[in-house]
Design a protein around this motif. Structure first.
Motif, mmCIF file in Angstrom:
data_model
loop_
_atom_site.group_PDB
_atom_site.id
_atom_site.type_symbol
_atom_site.label_atom_id
_atom_site.label_comp_id
_atom_site.label_asym_id
_atom_site.label_seq_id
_atom_site.Cartn_x
_atom_site.Cartn_y
_atom_site.Cartn_z
ATOM 1 N N GLY A 1 0.799 -1.214 0.000
ATOM 2 C CA GLY A 1 0.000 0.000 0.000
ATOM 3 C C GLY A 1 0.835 1.269 0.000
ATOM 4 N N GLU A 2 2.125 1.145 0.253
ATOM 5 C CA GLU A 2 3.011 2.309 0.180
ATOM 6 C C GLU A 2 3.395 2.561 -1.273
ATOM 7 N N ASP A 3 3.757 3.794 -1.573
ATOM 8 C CA ASP A 3 4.150 4.169 -2.926
ATOM 9 C C ASP A 3 5.431 3.451 -3.349
ATOM 10 N N SER A 4 5.555 3.183 -4.634
ATOM 11 C CA SER A 4 6.794 2.635 -5.177
ATOM 12 C C SER A 4 7.883 3.683 -5.046
ATOM 13 N N GLY A 5 9.100 3.227 -4.871
ATOM 14 C CA GLY A 5 10.221 4.157 -4.780
ATOM 15 C C GLY A 5 11.331 3.602 -3.921
ATOM 16 N N GLU A 6 12.269 4.464 -3.583
ATOM 17 C CA GLU A 6 13.423 4.110 -2.767
ATOM 18 C C GLU A 6 13.109 4.398 -1.303
ATOM 19 N N TYR A 7 13.502 3.468 -0.437
ATOM 20 C CA TYR A 7 13.258 3.595 0.988
ATOM 21 C C TYR A 7 14.547 3.383 1.769
#
Length: 136
Positions: free
Chosen positions: A113-119
């Motif tokens: 449910g979190e946005d795609s991207g770098e974490y």
């Protein structure tokens, strides 16, 4: 002939093992220890016997993290009395998870449910900090 057959069986076993790892979807998040106590400004140009490099043994990693199916799992090989875990979306700077745990052995964070991207994941205990990056 036995040798060729043995080598063929070995390749089949290793090949299926690698395939199983890829199918399971686990990806290790490499955690590196952050340290601010490395001040190199006071080094002298001469080296005495006591200043010479010392042989050191390999120190085991006390914390491991893995990503699988949108879930990060952190495993602790060392007992820490209190641990703070933060997961930050590197693109937005938003903290998506912040937890404090008492003597954890493992911990999972559901990031579905979190946005795609770098974490970025931070694991902090007793002044020791580990950090790793991963992509969703």
């Amino acid at each position: 002939m036995k040798r060729v057959l043995s080598i063929l069986i070995l390749f089949l076993v290793l090949g299926s093992s690698v395939e199983a790892q890829l199918v399971s979807g686990f990806k290790e998040i490499v955690l590196t220890q952050k340290s601010d106590d490395r001040n190199m400004g006071h080094q002298s140009s001469s080296t005495s016997a006591e200043d010479a490099p010392q042989a050191r043994s390999v120190v085991p990693q006390p914390v491991y993290a893995y990503l699988a199916n949108g879930e990060v799992t952190v495993y602790f090989e060392t007992v820490f009395p209190t641990v703070a875990i933060n997961v930050i979306n590197e693109t937005t700077g938003k903290t998506v998870c912040s937890k404090t745990l008492l003597s954890p052995t493992n911990f999972s964070i559901d990031l579905n449910g979190e946005d795609s991207g770098e974490y970025i994941i931070e694991v902090i205990s007793d002044g020791t900090s580990f950090e790793g990056t991963f992509s969703l």
